[in-house]
Write a protein that holds these residues in place. Structure first.
Motif, mmCIF file in Angstrom:
data_model
loop_
_atom_site.group_PDB
_atom_site.id
_atom_site.type_symbol
_atom_site.label_atom_id
_atom_site.label_comp_id
_atom_site.label_asym_id
_atom_site.label_seq_id
_atom_site.Cartn_x
_atom_site.Cartn_y
_atom_site.Cartn_z
ATOM 1 N N LEU A 138 6.034 -6.043 8.618
ATOM 2 C CA LEU A 138 5.801 -4.729 9.215
ATOM 3 C C LEU A 138 6.643 -4.557 10.479
ATOM 4 C CD1 LEU A 138 4.174 -2.125 8.881
ATOM 5 C CD2 LEU A 138 2.349 -3.183 10.227
ATOM 6 N N ASP A 139 6.730 -5.608 11.285
ATOM 7 C CA ASP A 139 7.563 -5.567 12.492
ATOM 8 C C ASP A 139 9.023 -5.320 12.126
ATOM 9 O OD1 ASP A 139 8.465 -5.824 15.129
ATOM 10 O OD2 ASP A 139 8.582 -8.003 15.004
ATOM 11 N N ALA A 140 9.522 -6.046 11.137
ATOM 12 C CA ALA A 140 10.916 -5.872 10.704
ATOM 13 C C ALA A 140 11.148 -4.471 10.162
ATOM 14 C CB ALA A 140 11.265 -6.917 9.652
ATOM 15 N N LEU A 141 10.174 -3.954 9.437
ATOM 16 C CA LEU A 141 10.299 -2.608 8.891
ATOM 17 C C LEU A 141 10.344 -1.569 10.008
ATOM 18 C CD1 LEU A 141 10.426 -0.760 6.416
ATOM 19 C CD2 LEU A 141 7.926 -0.792 6.362
ATOM 20 N N GLN A 142 9.472 -1.719 10.989
ATOM 21 C CA GLN A 142 9.447 -0.763 12.104
ATOM 22 C C GLN A 142 10.747 -0.802 12.891
ATOM 23 O OE1 GLN A 142 5.794 -2.276 13.791
ATOM 24 N NE2 GLN A 142 4.595 -0.545 13.034
ATOM 25 N N GLN A 143 11.296 -1.985 13.092
ATOM 26 C CA GLN A 143 12.563 -2.104 13.811
ATOM 27 C C GLN A 143 13.708 -1.483 13.011
ATOM 28 O OE1 GLN A 143 13.677 -5.759 15.826
ATOM 29 N NE2 GLN A 143 11.578 -6.517 15.707
ATOM 30 N N THR A 144 13.675 -1.667 11.700
ATOM 31 C CA THR A 144 14.733 -1.100 10.853
ATOM 32 C C THR A 144 14.623 0.422 10.804
ATOM 33 O OG1 THR A 144 14.620 -3.117 9.508
ATOM 34 C CG2 THR A 144 15.882 -1.282 8.610
ATOM 35 N N HIS A 195 17.603 2.996 12.091
ATOM 36 C CA HIS A 195 18.164 4.030 11.229
ATOM 37 C C HIS A 195 17.757 5.445 11.646
ATOM 38 C CE1 HIS A 195 20.052 1.721 7.808
ATOM 39 N NE2 HIS A 195 19.436 0.753 8.474
ATOM 40 N N GLY A 196 16.959 5.537 12.716
ATOM 41 C CA GLY A 196 16.580 6.849 13.223
ATOM 42 C C GLY A 196 15.699 7.656 12.285
ATOM 43 N N ILE A 197 14.850 6.952 11.533
ATOM 44 C CA ILE A 197 13.979 7.617 10.563
ATOM 45 C C ILE A 197 12.686 8.063 11.240
ATOM 46 C CG2 ILE A 197 12.618 7.262 8.452
ATOM 47 C CD1 ILE A 197 14.808 5.205 7.638
ATOM 48 N N GLN A 198 12.273 9.276 10.967
ATOM 49 C CA GLN A 198 10.996 9.774 11.469
ATOM 50 C C GLN A 198 9.937 9.641 10.372
ATOM 51 O OE1 GLN A 198 10.417 10.859 14.648
ATOM 52 N NE2 GLN A 198 12.529 10.198 15.045
ATOM 53 N N TYR A 199 8.933 8.807 10.634
ATOM 54 C CA TYR A 199 7.829 8.654 9.681
ATOM 55 C C TYR A 199 6.534 8.602 10.471
ATOM 56 C CZ TYR A 199 4.781 6.880 6.024
ATOM 57 O OH TYR A 199 3.750 6.738 5.129
ATOM 58 N N ASP A 200 5.670 9.565 10.256
ATOM 59 C CA ASP A 200 4.440 9.680 11.035
ATOM 60 C C ASP A 200 3.198 9.188 10.293
ATOM 61 O OD1 ASP A 200 5.856 10.853 13.162
ATOM 62 O OD2 ASP A 200 5.742 12.822 12.191
ATOM 63 N N GLY A 201 3.384 8.653 9.095
ATOM 64 C CA GLY A 201 2.245 8.200 8.310
ATOM 65 C C GLY A 201 1.768 6.810 8.708
ATOM 66 N N TYR A 202 0.784 6.323 8.003
ATOM 67 C CA TYR A 202 0.203 4.986 8.213
ATOM 68 C C TYR A 202 1.069 3.999 7.442
ATOM 69 C CZ TYR A 202 -3.539 1.391 8.115
ATOM 70 O OH TYR A 202 -4.274 0.238 8.219
ATOM 71 N N LEU A 203 2.002 3.374 8.158
ATOM 72 C CA LEU A 203 3.032 2.563 7.519
ATOM 73 C C LEU A 203 2.452 1.356 6.766
ATOM 74 C CD1 LEU A 203 6.110 2.512 7.197
ATOM 75 C CD2 LEU A 203 6.224 1.087 9.253
ATOM 76 N N ALA A 204 1.482 0.682 7.363
ATOM 77 C CA ALA A 204 0.879 -0.486 6.716
ATOM 78 C C ALA A 204 0.233 -0.103 5.391
ATOM 79 C CB ALA A 204 -0.142 -1.136 7.640
ATOM 80 N N TYR A 205 -0.406 1.067 5.372
ATOM 81 C CA TYR A 205 -1.030 1.547 4.141
ATOM 82 C C TYR A 205 0.035 1.851 3.087
ATOM 83 C CZ TYR A 205 -3.533 4.620 0.907
ATOM 84 O OH TYR A 205 -4.060 5.190 -0.231
#
Length: 199
Positions: free
Chosen positions: A22-28, A32-42
């Motif tokens: 999850l940490d690696a995903l958030q950093q990536t 990449h400048g991606i906007q994602y406001d959802g519950y990423l872990a879910y």
């Protein structure tokens, strides 16, 4: 329900690798400048990191993620109860298998646990990805496993669907309580591996 043989997912099931993933995903995502406001872990539990990349990112995203996750995933640990569970299955005459989307680094991560598995299938074996049951069907056929005595164990719906598609029993490990409604109808739902030892 009597299960003799167990087909295990790796990440988030045998090994607690999701915090670093999850940490690696958030950093990536930030890189990449991606906007994602959802519950990423879910999202990654319900679907996959690969689906996130397909839905929200460029083709380069998944390569950047894998490179960073490999760099950060330096202290890979199995859940504390797992060695006891695996050994108990073998001692009772059963077999353990791994079906993972992770590449052949899976072998190194398993380390001392590897002898407790009859066969380990990774992404480098190029079976169809779960929920396609191809890898499970291969194991059922090769080792003449009785489906009614075989269980697919995983932490995501795609693991359970793979098991259902292969006609075996299913065990959903839901540590975070994300899928407690069990709409996918796993045969067993547990939140801690101690439950499996205590049964």
């Amino acid at each position: 329900m009597e299960i003799k043989n167990y087909i295990w997912d790796f990440d988030g099931t045998l090994f607690d690798t999701y915090p670093v993933m999850l940490d690696a995903l958030q950093q990536t995502i930030a890189k990449h400048g991606i906007q994602y406001d959802g519950y990423l872990a879910y999202f990654i539990k319900k679907y996959s990191i690969r689906k996130f990349a397909l839905d929200y990112a460029t083709p380069e995203f998944i390569n950047d993620y894998h490179a960073l996750e490999t760099k950060l995933q330096t202290d890979v640990k199995f859940y504390p109860q797992i060695p006891t569970i695996l050994a108990d299955i073998v001692n009772k005459g059963g077999q353990n298998f791994v079906v993972s989307h992770r590449d052949d680094k899976t072998y190194a991560y398993l380390g001392e646990l590897a002898p407790l598995f009859t066969e380990i299938i990774t992404g480098d074996n190029h079976f169809a990805r779960k929920p396609d049951p191809e890898a499970l069907t291969y194991l059922l056929d090769k080792y003449e496993l009785e489906p009614s005595q075989t269980g697919m164990v995983g932490d995501r719906p795609l693991d359970i669907l793979a098991g259902q598609n292969a006609g075996v029993k299913t065990i959903l490990f839901d540590e975070a309580g994300i899928f407690l409604d069990n709409v996918i109808k796993a045969d067993v739902l547990i939140q801690t591996w101690q439950t499996m030892i205590d049964q």
